[in-house]
Design an enzyme around this catalytic site. Sequence first.
Site, PDB file in Angstrom:
ATOM      1  N   LYS A   1      -8.150  -9.289   3.853  1.00 36.01           N
ATOM      2  CA  LYS A   1      -6.667  -9.546   3.307  1.00 36.01           C
ATOM      3  C   LYS A   1      -6.469 -10.647   2.434  1.00 36.01           C
ATOM      4  CE  LYS A   1      -4.483  -5.669   4.330  1.00 36.01           C
ATOM      5  NZ  LYS A   1      -5.332  -4.827   4.711  1.00 36.01           N
TER       6      LYS A   1
ATOM      7  N   LYS B   1     -14.615   2.344   2.662  1.00 33.99           N
ATOM      8  CA  LYS B   1     -13.705   3.375   3.356  1.00 33.99           C
ATOM      9  C   LYS B   1     -12.629   3.851   2.365  1.00 33.99           C
ATOM     10  CE  LYS B   1     -10.267   1.308   5.990  1.00 33.99           C
ATOM     11  NZ  LYS B   1      -9.144   1.313   6.957  1.00 33.99           N
TER      12      LYS B   1
ATOM     13  N   LYS C   1      -5.691   2.863   0.916  1.00 32.71           N
ATOM     14  CA  LYS C   1      -4.472   2.979  -0.284  1.00 32.71           C
ATOM     15  C   LYS C   1      -4.580   1.914  -1.127  1.00 32.71           C
ATOM     16  CE  LYS C   1      -1.875   3.726   3.509  1.00 32.71           C
ATOM     17  NZ  LYS C   1      -0.764   4.194   4.468  1.00 32.71           N
TER      18      LYS C   1
END
Length: 328
Positions: A115, A195, A198
């Site tokens: 992140k 993977k 979004k």
Amino acid sequence: MKTRVLSGIRPTGMLHLGNYFGAVKGMIQLQDDPDRETLYMVADLHAITTPYDPRVLRADTRSVVMSYLAAGLNPEKSTLFVQSDLAEYHAQLSFYFSSVTSVARMQHLPTYKDKIRQHPDNVTMALLNYPLLMAADILVYKAGLVPVGLDQEPHIEVAREIARKMNAVYGLNFPEPERFATSGEYVPSLSGEGKMSKSVVGSYISVLDDLPTIQKSLARAPTDSGTGVSEDMPVSVKNLLQLVELFQGSQRRQEYEVLYTSSGIRYGDLKKELAQAIYTELEPIQQKYRELEKSSEYVEQVIAQGAGKARQITQQTIDETKQAMGFG
Ligand code: TRP
């Protein structure tokens, strides 16, 4: 005593196939097991750990509740709630947990590192605290089982460590939660890397995508010439076959694997068939979702009832914890 199950999804945009297979299918499976008590939330407090827009958050939160209902979660069987409706319990417990957690442990988590790479201007305390809030989500209900995707395992491990610490230091009785893995828990990205997510454009299929949109997304997924030795099959092709397996079964996948080493896979046909199979699975969910869009009062009522049921549990855990920690 029934095992308690808790899970949640962050309301950042529409649910995609990764959420659906990694989490929602497992949630539905557990809801129908009479030996479990299931609680499922929308993790909207977690949404503010990355940059966001309050208006969009509100809409996305409702949308996740509607997707839960449309996919088959049943408010008669599961407690469905919005995390921020119980913010005073979840956030409070996560603060208590921060006193038994080192900063370094949080900084070394792979999810945190990902992140801060994605959002270098948003390295906030909320982001660092993400796993503590998640541990609080689980432990405030004393849940023993958590249906989430494989990528969440490090967070479940943190929750177990915190449970052990809190029990050892304060004599509390938090369970050590386990992850509940669903069969299709790893849904690969369409981009050929990692993977389905979004945050990566072109990597995902949303639960509400119509057939032409699914066809377009699949059309962009990279492939190869269609033949080769199986050992050298590129990841992008393996990913497509993984989706074939999830939606069309393992036999269809094996047929394509045989074709790959013989006459060759025709990707145009594969993608067309796969798009149809995905749409067939999603269509009934989409229909229910559209109906729920017209019954906002019902959705409100589900959320309010869920918050009421959840509160009965959280209050007790907070009381016990405060008492043990020397408050009140
Ligand atoms: N971190 C989870 C995810 O990204 C979402 C989440 C927040 C969660 N709190 C939770 C999942 C508690 C399970 C239990 O998927």
